[in-house]
Design a protein around this motif. Structure first.
Motif, PDB file in Angstrom:
ATOM      1  N   SER A 199       0.222  13.856   7.146  1.00 15.65           N
ATOM      2  CA  SER A 199      -1.047  13.198   6.328  1.00 15.65           C
ATOM      3  C   SER A 199      -0.528  11.727   5.916  1.00 15.65           C
ATOM      4  O   SER A 199       0.716  11.446   6.139  1.00 15.65           O
ATOM      5  CB  SER A 199      -1.412  13.981   5.199  1.00 15.65           C
ATOM      6  N   GLY A 200      -1.333  10.904   5.322  1.00 17.38           N
ATOM      7  CA  GLY A 200      -0.891   9.626   4.653  1.00 17.38           C
ATOM      8  C   GLY A 200      -0.043   8.712   5.769  1.00 17.38           C
ATOM      9  O   GLY A 200      -0.577   8.454   6.858  1.00 17.38           O
ATOM     10  N   ILE A 201       0.541   7.970   5.160  1.00 17.27           N
ATOM     11  CA  ILE A 201       1.419   6.768   5.947  1.00 17.27           C
ATOM     12  C   ILE A 201       2.128   7.556   7.081  1.00 17.27           C
ATOM     13  O   ILE A 201       2.076   6.981   8.221  1.00 17.27           O
ATOM     14  CB  ILE A 201       2.682   6.239   4.999  1.00 17.27           C
ATOM     15  N   GLY A 202       2.635   8.703   7.048  1.00 16.17           N
ATOM     16  CA  GLY A 202       3.422   9.373   8.168  1.00 16.17           C
ATOM     17  C   GLY A 202       2.492   9.694   9.479  1.00 16.17           C
ATOM     18  O   GLY A 202       2.781   9.202  10.446  1.00 16.17           O
ATOM     19  N   ARG A 203       1.153   9.841   8.987  1.00 26.39           N
ATOM     20  CA  ARG A 203       0.093  10.169  10.256  1.00 26.39           C
ATOM     21  C   ARG A 203      -0.064   9.226  10.686  1.00 26.39           C
ATOM     22  O   ARG A 203      -0.413   8.833  12.137  1.00 26.39           O
ATOM     23  CB  ARG A 203      -1.053  10.908   9.408  1.00 26.39           C
ATOM     24  N   HIS A 216      17.254   0.552   7.272  1.00 30.46           N
ATOM     25  CA  HIS A 216      16.482  -0.194   6.599  1.00 30.46           C
ATOM     26  C   HIS A 216      15.656   0.527   5.676  1.00 30.46           C
ATOM     27  O   HIS A 216      15.417   1.959   5.984  1.00 30.46           O
ATOM     28  CB  HIS A 216      15.559  -0.726   7.327  1.00 30.46           C
ATOM     29  N   VAL A 217      15.206  -0.092   4.620  1.00 23.49           N
ATOM     30  CA  VAL A 217      14.275   0.570   3.603  1.00 23.49           C
ATOM     31  C   VAL A 217      12.964  -0.264   3.537  1.00 23.49           C
ATOM     32  O   VAL A 217      13.048  -1.508   3.633  1.00 23.49           O
ATOM     33  CB  VAL A 217      14.904   0.389   2.314  1.00 23.49           C
ATOM     34  N   ILE A 218      11.687   0.408   3.544  1.00 28.05           N
ATOM     35  CA  ILE A 218      10.421   0.033   3.691  1.00 28.05           C
ATOM     36  C   ILE A 218       9.812   0.227   2.205  1.00 28.05           C
ATOM     37  O   ILE A 218       9.918   1.289   1.954  1.00 28.05           O
ATOM     38  CB  ILE A 218       9.483   0.164   4.486  1.00 28.05           C
ATOM     39  N   SER A 219       9.594  -0.488   1.367  1.00 25.93           N
ATOM     40  CA  SER A 219       9.108  -0.360  -0.006  1.00 25.93           C
ATOM     41  C   SER A 219       7.421  -0.437  -0.141  1.00 25.93           C
ATOM     42  O   SER A 219       7.129  -1.880  -0.393  1.00 25.93           O
ATOM     43  CB  SER A 219       9.860  -1.267  -0.951  1.00 25.93           C
ATOM     44  N   PRO A 220       6.728   0.291   0.214  1.00 25.14           N
ATOM     45  CA  PRO A 220       5.293   0.078   0.096  1.00 25.14           C
ATOM     46  C   PRO A 220       4.822  -0.242  -1.400  1.00 25.14           C
ATOM     47  O   PRO A 220       5.313   0.273  -2.344  1.00 25.14           O
ATOM     48  CB  PRO A 220       4.823   1.416   0.507  1.00 25.14           C
ATOM     49  N   GLY A 221       3.728  -1.011  -1.628  1.00 23.31           N
ATOM     50  CA  GLY A 221       2.886  -1.077  -2.763  1.00 23.31           C
ATOM     51  C   GLY A 221       1.783   0.120  -2.924  1.00 23.31           C
ATOM     52  O   GLY A 221       1.855   1.120  -2.257  1.00 23.31           O
ATOM     53  N   MET A 222       0.669  -0.613  -3.227  1.00 24.85           N
ATOM     54  CA  MET A 222      -0.477   0.360  -3.200  1.00 24.85           C
ATOM     55  C   MET A 222      -1.132   0.462  -1.867  1.00 24.85           C
ATOM     56  O   MET A 222      -1.667  -0.565  -1.197  1.00 24.85           O
ATOM     57  CB  MET A 222      -1.701  -0.394  -4.098  1.00 24.85           C
ATOM     58  N   VAL A 223      -1.107   1.466  -1.184  1.00 21.79           N
ATOM     59  CA  VAL A 223      -1.545   1.745   0.251  1.00 21.79           C
ATOM     60  C   VAL A 223      -2.439   2.899   0.219  1.00 21.79           C
ATOM     61  O   VAL A 223      -2.176   4.086  -0.315  1.00 21.79           O
ATOM     62  CB  VAL A 223      -0.319   2.112   1.270  1.00 21.79           C
ATOM     63  N   ASP A 224      -3.661   2.692   0.613  1.00 25.46           N
ATOM     64  CA  ASP A 224      -4.795   3.556   0.474  1.00 25.46           C
ATOM     65  C   ASP A 224      -4.800   4.396   1.795  1.00 25.46           C
ATOM     66  O   ASP A 224      -5.093   3.881   2.687  1.00 25.46           O
ATOM     67  CB  ASP A 224      -6.047   3.033   0.107  1.00 25.46           C
ATOM     68  N   VAL A 225      -4.175   5.487   1.803  1.00 27.71           N
ATOM     69  CA  VAL A 225      -4.327   6.440   2.947  1.00 27.71           C
ATOM     70  C   VAL A 225      -4.898   7.909   2.634  1.00 27.71           C
ATOM     71  O   VAL A 225      -4.844   9.074   3.189  1.00 27.71           O
ATOM     72  CB  VAL A 225      -2.770   6.758   3.555  1.00 27.71           C
ATOM     73  N   ARG A 226      -5.943   7.853   1.642  1.00 27.10           N
ATOM     74  CA  ARG A 226      -6.837   9.044   1.248  1.00 27.10           C
ATOM     75  C   ARG A 226      -7.357   9.650   2.272  1.00 27.10           C
ATOM     76  O   ARG A 226      -7.656  10.753   2.362  1.00 27.10           O
ATOM     77  CB  ARG A 226      -7.593   8.694  -0.122  1.00 27.10           C
ATOM     78  N   SER A 227      -7.851   8.809   3.317  1.00 18.26           N
ATOM     79  CA  SER A 227      -8.832   9.275   4.296  1.00 18.26           C
ATOM     80  C   SER A 227      -8.001   9.999   5.428  1.00 18.26           C
ATOM     81  O   SER A 227      -8.230  10.562   6.406  1.00 18.26           O
ATOM     82  CB  SER A 227      -9.389   8.261   4.722  1.00 18.26           C
ATOM     83  N   GLU A 228      -6.565   9.976   5.188  1.00 18.61           N
ATOM     84  CA  GLU A 228      -5.771  10.150   6.525  1.00 18.61           C
ATOM     85  C   GLU A 228      -5.091  11.584   6.151  1.00 18.61           C
ATOM     86  O   GLU A 228      -3.789  11.997   6.056  1.00 18.61           O
ATOM     87  CB  GLU A 228      -4.379   9.423   6.547  1.00 18.61           C
ATOM     88  N   ARG A 229      -6.062  12.679   5.947  1.00 22.71           N
ATOM     89  CA  ARG A 229      -5.724  13.945   5.682  1.00 22.71           C
ATOM     90  C   ARG A 229      -6.931  14.916   6.074  1.00 22.71           C
ATOM     91  O   ARG A 229      -8.178  14.217   6.213  1.00 22.71           O
ATOM     92  CB  ARG A 229      -5.381  14.394   4.600  1.00 22.71           C
ATOM     93  N   PRO A 259     -13.725   9.154   2.423  1.00 25.25           N
ATOM     94  CA  PRO A 259     -13.973   9.228   3.964  1.00 25.25           C
ATOM     95  C   PRO A 259     -13.469   8.201   4.699  1.00 25.25           C
ATOM     96  O   PRO A 259     -13.392   8.060   5.937  1.00 25.25           O
ATOM     97  CB  PRO A 259     -15.545   9.313   3.738  1.00 25.25           C
ATOM     98  N   GLU A 260     -12.906   7.071   4.080  1.00 26.67           N
ATOM     99  CA  GLU A 260     -12.697   5.707   4.910  1.00 26.67           C
ATOM    100  C   GLU A 260     -11.580   5.022   3.781  1.00 26.67           C
ATOM    101  O   GLU A 260     -11.555   5.268   2.471  1.00 26.67           O
ATOM    102  CB  GLU A 260     -13.729   5.106   5.302  1.00 26.67           C
ATOM    103  N   TRP A 261     -10.820   4.109   4.634  1.00 29.21           N
ATOM    104  CA  TRP A 261      -9.996   3.307   3.731  1.00 29.21           C
ATOM    105  C   TRP A 261     -10.808   2.315   2.586  1.00 29.21           C
ATOM    106  O   TRP A 261     -11.973   1.882   2.983  1.00 29.21           O
ATOM    107  CB  TRP A 261      -9.169   2.372   4.651  1.00 29.21           C
ATOM    108  N   GLY A 262     -10.388   2.258   1.384  1.00 36.65           N
ATOM    109  CA  GLY A 262     -10.838   1.546   0.450  1.00 36.65           C
ATOM    110  C   GLY A 262     -12.271   2.112  -0.086  1.00 36.65           C
ATOM    111  O   GLY A 262     -12.301   1.468  -1.092  1.00 36.65           O
TER     112      GLY A 262
END
Length: 288
Positions: A12-16, A191-204, A229-232
């Motif tokens: 789910s989320g960023i990984g998906r 490397h390191v990636i440091s995300p801020g507010m990322v909306d992935v609520r629909s990715e599950r 149901p969708e981004w944002g």
């Protein structure tokens, strides 16, 4: 050039999103997650529905809890067996302090069981170390050098109340990654990636979420408490406008950085942390 990616937290989320993006770019991806319902939905329903048929053979998966040594060993071995190698390791798995009832209730750290703190570090920080250990013998053989990308968070340097465990784990990942970059070069870049507010609520898979009562009471839950149901969806204009780029993040914003650092970067960076937050952390803000 096509590469072989091993991704944790991919159910789910960023990984998906990252798995889908990389597959669409022609790479091969091995997905892992400790949530069997989310992983099954992603690999047997979601990805087959959005990928062209010729890409279906490009992904495999395995249930894996990063705090379980035997599951980690088995998953890494299965990826190498299925695809012949591992070129890039993406450590995305995490447990958020917000998933703790204690943090949600605003309970001060001296009244929180130490097991709550230890669980977050076990998954986020030690899990990153554990998976990396197992993948290194494969990564050192990667053409052009292996790559490890560890996901931190803007919360490694910006805090809200009662987020001690998550902050410690993410700051630890940044320090760990710097040390790994020095120790593992030149065969492997880190490397390191440091995300801020990322909306992935629909990715599950919404149907895999438990009822609200269970979500609020289970201290070891592995679900976030909201779905969109969708981004944002439901996010205010003010929330978007608070970011200098004019919007909150999308999963694809992180996925593009993953591919860039893995494939296009050119081989002359390692040990760095890349803040991907739409500029939000650079805004000076005082209470009005």
């Amino acid at each position: 050039m096509s590469k072989i990616f091993f991704i944790t937290g991919a159910g789910s989320g960023i990984g998906r999103v990252a798995a889908r993006y990389l597959l669409q770019k022609g790479h091969r991806v091995f997905l892992t997650d400790y949530n069997s319902a989310f992983l099954d939905d992603t690999c047997t329903k979601h990805l087959p529905s959005v990928l062209t048929p010729e890409l279906h053979a490009n992904f495999k998966w395995s249930l894996m809890d990063t705090s379980n040594q035997s599951q980690v060993t088995e998953a890494v071995a299965k990826c190498a067996e299925e695809f012949g190698s591992i070129d890039v390791l993406i450590n995305i798995q995490y447990v958020d302090s917000y998933q703790s009832q204690y943090m949600r209730a605003g309970i001060r750290m001296d009244e929180v069981p130490i097991s709550d703190f230890e669980h977050v570090l076990q998954v986020n920080l030690i899990g990153t170390y554990r998976v990396s250990q197992q993948a290194i013998p494969h990564l050192v053989k990667a053409p052009g050098g292996g790559v490890i990308i560890n996901l931190s968070s803007c919360r490694s340097t910006q805090q809200s109340k009662h987020g001690e465990a998550y902050a410690a784990s993410k700051a630890g990942i940044e320090g760990l990654s710097m040390a790994m970059a020095v120790s593992l070069g030149p065969e492997i870049r880190v490397h390191v990636i440091s995300p801020g507010m990322v909306d992935v609520r629909s990715e599950r898979d919404e149907s895999a979420l438990p009822d609200v009562k269970t979500i609020r009471e289970d201290l070891n839950r592995d679900f976030q408490s909201e779905y969109a149901p969708e981004w944002g969806y439901g996010k205010s204009c003010a929330m978007h406008e608070a970011h200098p780029v004019g919007r909150i993040g999308k999963g694809e914003d992180i996925a593009r950085w993953i591919e860039f650092l893995s494939v296009s970067e050119g081989g002359f960076t390692t040990g760095g942390t890349y803040l991907v937050d739409g500029g939000y952390s650079k805004v000076l803000s005082y209470p009005s």
